[in-house]
Design an enzyme around this catalytic site. Sequence first.
Site, PDB file in Angstrom:
ATOM      1  N   LYS A 174       0.784  -1.219   0.011  1.00  0.00           N
ATOM      2  CA  LYS A 174      -0.039   0.103  -0.070  1.00  0.00           C
ATOM      3  C   LYS A 174       0.990   1.251  -0.228  1.00  0.00           C
ATOM      4  CE  LYS A 174      -2.909   2.875   2.628  1.00  0.00           C
ATOM      5  NZ  LYS A 174      -2.410   4.226   2.421  1.00  0.00           N
ATOM      6  N   GLY A 227       5.799   5.213   8.867  1.00  0.00           N
ATOM      7  CA  GLY A 227       4.981   6.609   9.005  1.00  0.00           C
ATOM      8  C   GLY A 227       5.055   7.043  10.576  1.00  0.00           C
ATOM      9  N   THR A 231       0.165   6.627  13.866  1.00  0.00           N
ATOM     10  CA  THR A 231      -0.403   5.328  13.193  1.00  0.00           C
ATOM     11  C   THR A 231       0.336   3.895  13.550  1.00  0.00           C
ATOM     12  OG1 THR A 231      -0.709   6.962  11.250  1.00  0.00           O
ATOM     13  CG2 THR A 231      -0.987   4.605  10.614  1.00  0.00           C
ATOM     14  N   GLY A 232       1.334   3.960  13.811  1.00  0.00           N
ATOM     15  CA  GLY A 232       2.030   2.730  14.162  1.00  0.00           C
ATOM     16  C   GLY A 232       1.287   2.024  15.405  1.00  0.00           C
ATOM     17  N   GLU A 249       8.870   1.604  11.543  1.00  0.00           N
ATOM     18  CA  GLU A 249       9.675   2.601  11.437  1.00  0.00           C
ATOM     19  C   GLU A 249       8.985   3.774  11.434  1.00  0.00           C
ATOM     20  OE1 GLU A 249      11.729   5.657  10.305  1.00  0.00           O
ATOM     21  OE2 GLU A 249      12.111   4.928   8.350  1.00  0.00           O
ATOM     22  N   CYS A 283      12.415  11.159   8.303  1.00  0.00           N
ATOM     23  CA  CYS A 283      12.180  10.512   9.494  1.00  0.00           C
ATOM     24  C   CYS A 283      13.254  10.837  10.559  1.00  0.00           C
ATOM     25  CB  CYS A 283      11.554   9.302   9.516  1.00  0.00           C
ATOM     26  SG  CYS A 283      12.932   8.187   8.632  1.00  0.00           S
ATOM     27  N   GLU A 384       7.357  16.003  16.453  1.00  0.00           N
ATOM     28  CA  GLU A 384       7.906  15.989  14.986  1.00  0.00           C
ATOM     29  C   GLU A 384       7.104  16.913  14.155  1.00  0.00           C
ATOM     30  OE1 GLU A 384       9.403  12.383  12.314  1.00  0.00           O
ATOM     31  OE2 GLU A 384       7.426  12.224  13.142  1.00  0.00           O
TER      32      GLU A 384
END
Length: 492
Positions: A174, A227, A231-232, A249, A283, A384
């Site tokens: 995806k 991401g 979301t992780g 990651e 990142c 972040e």
Amino acid sequence: MLKLQMYINGNWVDSKMNEMSEVINPANGEVIAEAVVGDVEDTRKAIEAARVAFDSGVWSDLPAAERADYLFKIADKLEQNAMELSRIESSNTGKPYREAEFDIADAVNCFRYHAGLVTKPNGQTYPVSDPVQALVVREPIGVCGLIAPWNFPLLTGAWKIAPALAAGNTIIFKPSGVTPITTVKLFEIMEEVGIPKGVANLVMGGGSTVGNEIAESDKVDMISFTGSTATGRSIMTNASGNIKNISLELGGKSPNIVFADADLETAIDYALNGIFMNAGQVCNAGSRLLLEESIHDEFVNKLVEKAQAIRVGPGNQDSTEMGALVSESHMNKVLSYIQAGIEEGAKLACGGKRITENGLEKGYFIEPTIFVDTTPDMKIVQEEIFGPVLVVQKFKNEAEAIQLANDTPYGLAAGVFSQDGAKALRTIKKVRAGITWVNAYNLAYNEAPWGGYKQSGIGRGLGTFGLEEFTEVKQININLQVEPTNWFGDQE
């Protein structure tokens, strides 16, 4: 208008919803493609295709050398089309062409590296006390759901697809709906080289539909996600149903520590690269600059002078050194962080505004931005931002530098600049981060592991560690003395 379809079970298909999304060039706001938007039903078809392909052994049963040959062919075709892919990547992400060119070259190397690695010895044998040959082999996990971000579309795709396929897995990939074009081109190449149907599947759509279905499905054995940390967390929860293997990651707020004895010109150069490459949408960006007090003013003055001279513009202009942010919504998010920093009392040393002059008014450009007079509790220091925004902090000594460096929830990357080798090594060993540099920043290699500590993720990509992420470890014990043990027999 370019129309991007999904690739499921060896066929290019539309979504059952017949819904399309626009793909935008962030340098000018123009629509450059339309992408199919998949739904749960499309995702389930892709998962089923990958499941059938894996269980049939059409890919996993191939000798490693044959799988490697496919990967070498993919690399060759990527290289043959590198100029076109770089142009597309630049127009879709907003990054300068020279950065996109580097990304494509690294993706080529990634496929070649894993093609070579998978044919190398990877098992173990053990001397045990019984007349038994004990050994360990690595086998493919099975069906892998791969979810990639928008900032390095083809490169992060290669980082996941190459090791997953090399190890013998089948995949559902995806991409981000914001930057899907080069991913579609990669799947076209995989079709050209003859990857068996069902082995590699591409589904486009939202995270709340396609992403959640991949994470929740009992037919998916592993999730590899790059991401945001938020979301992780969601993926970890959704993947718990069948106790999937997980590789994450995630975010970062990485410190770049400069001691007074550093080579200042080198440190300034890398500090600029660490935060303004890809407009800070990285990142591992060195988004926190920690300066020893005695050099703070001199360093900041020189850094600001160079930051203000950075040539910002469309990625397709040769003179451009920093491009646009990826979307209008992301640009507005970064601008909101800049406003929060001002409201919290940080001082803008330079930048801080959207650029709307010199023909850039339709694009999503932000000035290279540097904050000073910050405190550790500020939002811009702790969170972040993922944009061209650098926050500067002061420290008095080595101990305080380490304390400040570790004072966020993240632990992805870190840099230390000093000409005292012992001090640099002491410092970097105490910083809680997975990717570190001494007298450098932002260097990355396919041969070395990539990943972070704390809320920056779980597992590692790249290197031998990255290939192992896509394998299961099996213990095999072979009895060399085939006779009854009489464990339950006559004890006399």
